[in-house]
Write a protein that holds these residues in place. Sequence first.
Motif, PDB file in Angstrom:
ATOM      1  N   ILE A 259     112.440  26.131 112.567  1.00  0.00           N
ATOM      2  CA  ILE A 259     113.432  26.900 112.700  1.00  0.00           C
ATOM      3  C   ILE A 259     113.557  27.850 111.297  1.00  0.00           C
ATOM      4  O   ILE A 259     113.292  27.254 110.327  1.00  0.00           O
ATOM      5  CB  ILE A 259     114.814  26.420 112.761  1.00  0.00           C
ATOM      6  N   VAL A 260     113.661  29.188 111.427  1.00  0.00           N
ATOM      7  CA  VAL A 260     113.777  29.977 110.310  1.00  0.00           C
ATOM      8  C   VAL A 260     115.125  30.800 110.254  1.00  0.00           C
ATOM      9  O   VAL A 260     115.699  31.023 111.435  1.00  0.00           O
ATOM     10  CB  VAL A 260     112.672  31.113 110.184  1.00  0.00           C
ATOM     11  N   ARG A 261     115.751  30.658 109.021  1.00  0.00           N
ATOM     12  CA  ARG A 261     117.084  31.414 109.104  1.00  0.00           C
ATOM     13  C   ARG A 261     117.207  32.458 107.875  1.00  0.00           C
ATOM     14  O   ARG A 261     116.571  32.213 106.957  1.00  0.00           O
ATOM     15  CB  ARG A 261     118.302  30.368 108.848  1.00  0.00           C
ATOM     16  N   VAL A 262     117.926  33.318 108.291  1.00  0.00           N
ATOM     17  CA  VAL A 262     118.262  34.455 107.189  1.00  0.00           C
ATOM     18  C   VAL A 262     118.842  33.802 105.847  1.00  0.00           C
ATOM     19  O   VAL A 262     119.893  32.891 106.097  1.00  0.00           O
ATOM     20  CB  VAL A 262     119.194  35.471 107.697  1.00  0.00           C
ATOM     21  N   GLN A 264     117.266  31.715 104.164  1.00  0.00           N
ATOM     22  CA  GLN A 264     116.728  30.510 103.450  1.00  0.00           C
ATOM     23  C   GLN A 264     115.443  30.848 102.496  1.00  0.00           C
ATOM     24  O   GLN A 264     114.911  31.772 102.456  1.00  0.00           O
ATOM     25  CB  GLN A 264     116.180  29.600 104.697  1.00  0.00           C
ATOM     26  N   GLN A 288     119.825  35.826 113.329  1.00  0.00           N
ATOM     27  CA  GLN A 288     120.556  35.145 112.278  1.00  0.00           C
ATOM     28  C   GLN A 288     119.357  33.843 112.267  1.00  0.00           C
ATOM     29  O   GLN A 288     119.141  33.382 111.144  1.00  0.00           O
ATOM     30  CB  GLN A 288     121.903  34.608 112.497  1.00  0.00           C
ATOM     31  N   GLU A 289     118.758  33.403 113.060  1.00  0.00           N
ATOM     32  CA  GLU A 289     118.059  32.402 113.107  1.00  0.00           C
ATOM     33  C   GLU A 289     116.854  32.395 114.328  1.00  0.00           C
ATOM     34  O   GLU A 289     117.209  33.108 115.223  1.00  0.00           O
ATOM     35  CB  GLU A 289     118.402  30.945 113.138  1.00  0.00           C
ATOM     36  N   PHE A 291     113.283  30.480 116.265  1.00  0.00           N
ATOM     37  CA  PHE A 291     112.885  29.009 116.437  1.00  0.00           C
ATOM     38  C   PHE A 291     111.408  29.144 117.111  1.00  0.00           C
ATOM     39  O   PHE A 291     111.010  30.152 117.677  1.00  0.00           O
ATOM     40  CB  PHE A 291     113.653  28.010 117.167  1.00  0.00           C
TER      41      PHE A 291
ATOM     42  N   HIS B   2     123.500  26.379 119.461  1.00  0.00           N
ATOM     43  CA  HIS B   2     122.267  26.855 119.912  1.00  0.00           C
ATOM     44  C   HIS B   2     121.637  25.810 120.545  1.00  0.00           C
ATOM     45  O   HIS B   2     121.307  24.605 120.188  1.00  0.00           O
ATOM     46  CB  HIS B   2     121.708  27.373 118.576  1.00  0.00           C
ATOM     47  N   TYR B   4     117.795  24.995 121.238  1.00  0.00           N
ATOM     48  CA  TYR B   4     116.629  25.763 120.922  1.00  0.00           C
ATOM     49  C   TYR B   4     115.586  25.731 122.212  1.00  0.00           C
ATOM     50  O   TYR B   4     114.675  25.082 122.052  1.00  0.00           O
ATOM     51  CB  TYR B   4     115.939  25.258 119.941  1.00  0.00           C
TER      52      TYR B   4
END
Lengths: 439, 300
Positions: A259-262, A264, A288-289, A291, B2, B4
Amino acid sequence: MPVPIQHPVDILRLNTCGSVDDGKSTLIGRLLYDSRSLMEDQIEALERSADLTGGGRIDLSTLTDGLRAEREQGITIDVAYRYFATPRRRFIIADTPGHVQYTRNMVTGASAANLAIVLVDARQGVTEQSRRHTCIASLLRIPHLIIAVNKMDLVDWSEERFIEIRDEFEGFLPRLDVKDVQFIPLSALTGDNVVEPSNHTPWYPGPTLLGHLESVHIGSDWNLNGLRFPVQWVNRPNRPTDPELHDFRGFSGQIAGGIVRVGQKVMALPSGQVSTVKQIWTYDGPLQEAFCPQSITLMLEHDIDISRGDMIIGPDNLPGASADLRARVCWMHSRPLQRGRKYLLRHTTRTVQAVIADIEDRIDMATLEPVPDPAEMALNDIGEVRLRTSGPLVFDGYSTNRLTGSFILIEPGTNATVGAGMLFPPTEVVKPEYSDFAI
Amino acid sequence: MHNYHLDHLQYLETEAIHVMREVAAEFERPALLFSGGKDSICLLRLAEKAFRPSDIPMPLLNIDTGHHFPELNQFRDHRAGQLGVKLIIRTVESAIANGTAVPAPGEVSRNRLQIPTLLTAIEEFRFDCCIGGARRDEEKARAKERFFSFRDSFGQWDPKNQRPEIWNLYNARLNPGENMRVFPLSNWTEMDVWEYIRKEELEVPGIYFSHPRKCVRRHGQWLPVNDLVPPKPGEQVQDLVVRVRTIGDIISTGCIESPARTVDDIIAEIAAARVTERGSRADDKTSEAAMEDRKRAGYF
C-alpha cells in the motif's frame, strides 16, 4: 428463464487441465450449458455442426475447441478463455491443453489463476500428465485445487474406484505445496455433479463443481505487505505554458505489492535515492492511499532520477537485490536450456541480460523427485536454475509475491518466450544507506 | 475503513491500463484502432486514465470500409476532436482505387478488403503496434488470442505458435517488419463494457439505443434498408423500433427489436438476452471457421 446477473462482486480465475480425452472441453461446455451461460445462437451453431458432422448428437466440446485444426484432430491446441457469470460470481476460465507438447500453455493459462481443476479419467486413474499438471499448479502456487474425477458413468459410479484415485493422489500430494484440495466425482457428459447434484453418488456428500466454484473463499491473492511499485512509464506532459503542468513529473505503474500513502517515505532502487510521496495522481482525482494491483501515477517531493524498470519501495518488508539468482524454471521451447546460454530476462518492468550459470536439478515427472545435474532442460522440463544478470534485480521470493518473484526468459534474435521462472526468496534484503529510511 | 479490494470493473480497468502503458513504453510507433463503436469508446477512456495529464501518446487509426453507419463516423470524428488526438483514416475505397485491395468478382462485402487496407496503413506509417478493442468473449477464435498478439511481416496470426503469456509479463519484442496487436479488453465481456460505459458516463452513438428504422428480414435477421441494402423483390419493408447491438458494416449488421433507450435498459436487456452479440453479424455466420480465417490473414 435465466437468472439476471446481479452485479457479481468478484472474479474467480480458474484453469482446467487434463490429458487428451479426459473431457475438459466437454466439462466446460457442460458448465456453460447447465449454468445457462450459452446463448441461442451458440446452441444453434452446436446443433448445426452436430447435424453436419456429429450424426445429430450435440458435442459440447465444440463450444471451446475453436480452431479448425483442433476440430480436425479433436484436441485443444492452445489456451482458450471462457467467461461466465452466476448471480454469485464471475468466472474467467483458461482452458489449457493436456497434450505433452503443449504444457507451456498450461503455465500460460494457470499463472494468474486462483484455482485449478485437474481432470482425471476415472478409468485411467492418475497418469504422468495428472502428476505434471498437479505439480505445475503447486509450483505456480495456485491457492485452490479441484481434482475432478470424470467419466464416473463409465465405472458404474463406483465409490471404490473414486477412493482408489483419491488415495493415489494423496500419495504424492504431500510432496507438493498444495493447501486446499477438493475431490469431486462427476460426469461431464451426463452432467452429474457438475451443476446439479447426482443421484448416482449417494456416497458423495460434497458440493457440485459449480457449487464449490461459487463458494470457495478466494480472499486476497494480492500481497499487501511491503510496497513494490515498478515504474512503467514516466508521465511528463511537457507543457511549459501551462502553469499547472509545467512541473508535472509523475511515475506511472501498477502497484505490485503493498500500500502506498501520501506523505510516506519511499526509496527508488537500484539508485537508493529517498523521497516522500507528494501526490497519488489518478484520472479520477488524487488518492490518499492506493494498493496492489491498482494503476496509479506517483508524484514525489524531490526531483530524483527515476525511469522505467526502477522500483519504488517503502520502508517495511524490504525486497532482495542481487544479480545472482536461484529460480525454478519451466522450459517452453524446443531448443533446450543449457549452461552458459544467454537470454534476455524480463522481470517486472525491467529487462536485463542473463546467463545460465548452472542447472541444479530437473524434476522427474514420474516420481516428482529432483534429478541432480542434468545436462540440459528440454521443452516442458521444470528444474532449478542459477542465473547471473547484467544488473541487480529488486525482487521477492515467488512464494511471497507472484508479481515481483516471477520472470520470463526471451531468446535474443527470435524473440521467442522460452522460459518462465519463479524466484527463490532473497538470501539478504536491500540495505538502505540512509539511516532515516529504516525504521 | 478501507477494504483493499477491487470489484470486477476496477480489476479489469487496472489490468487494461497496465497493458496500455506497456504499449506506450515498449513500442516506438503505436496506434490505437478507433471505430466509434462501444469497445473502442472504452479503450479511449482507458487511454485517458493511463496517460493523463499527458497527451495520449499515439494517434487513432480507423479503416473506413465505405459501408460504415454514418452515425458512427460522425461520432468517431466528434470524439477524436474532443480529445485532441490525431485521427488517421484510410479507406477501402482508395485501397481499391490504387490496387492494394482487389475485390473478387461480385464481392460486395468490404470485410475482407479491410485487411489489405489496414496492412498498407501499417506500412505507410510504420506502426509497430496497433491497440484494438477485441474481446475474447466475442467468438471462438478470439478466445485463443493473447493480450499481445504477434503478427509476422505479412501481418499473419499463427495460433499454433503464440508466445506464452505468463503473469503480467508481456514480451513485446519485434524484429523489423513484424507487428503486434494488443487487446487491453481481452478479459471484458459485453456486460462489462456496458457497465463500464454506465460507470464512466461515456457517450455512445445513438444507434445503440432504440430508434425507428426501415428494415427487411433477410437470413433470419433484420437488416436496415439503405442505398447499399435495397429491398429485394418479394421482401417487405417494415417500420420497426430497433437498435444495434454490435456495429459492423451497414450491409451486414442486423438490428434487434428493442425498446432500450438508456444504458440501464441495455444492461437489463443483455442480462436477459438469449443471443450472443456477434449473432447479429452476418459476416461471422458464413462458416464455423470464418473468424479464424480472417484473423490468420491479418484481420483486427
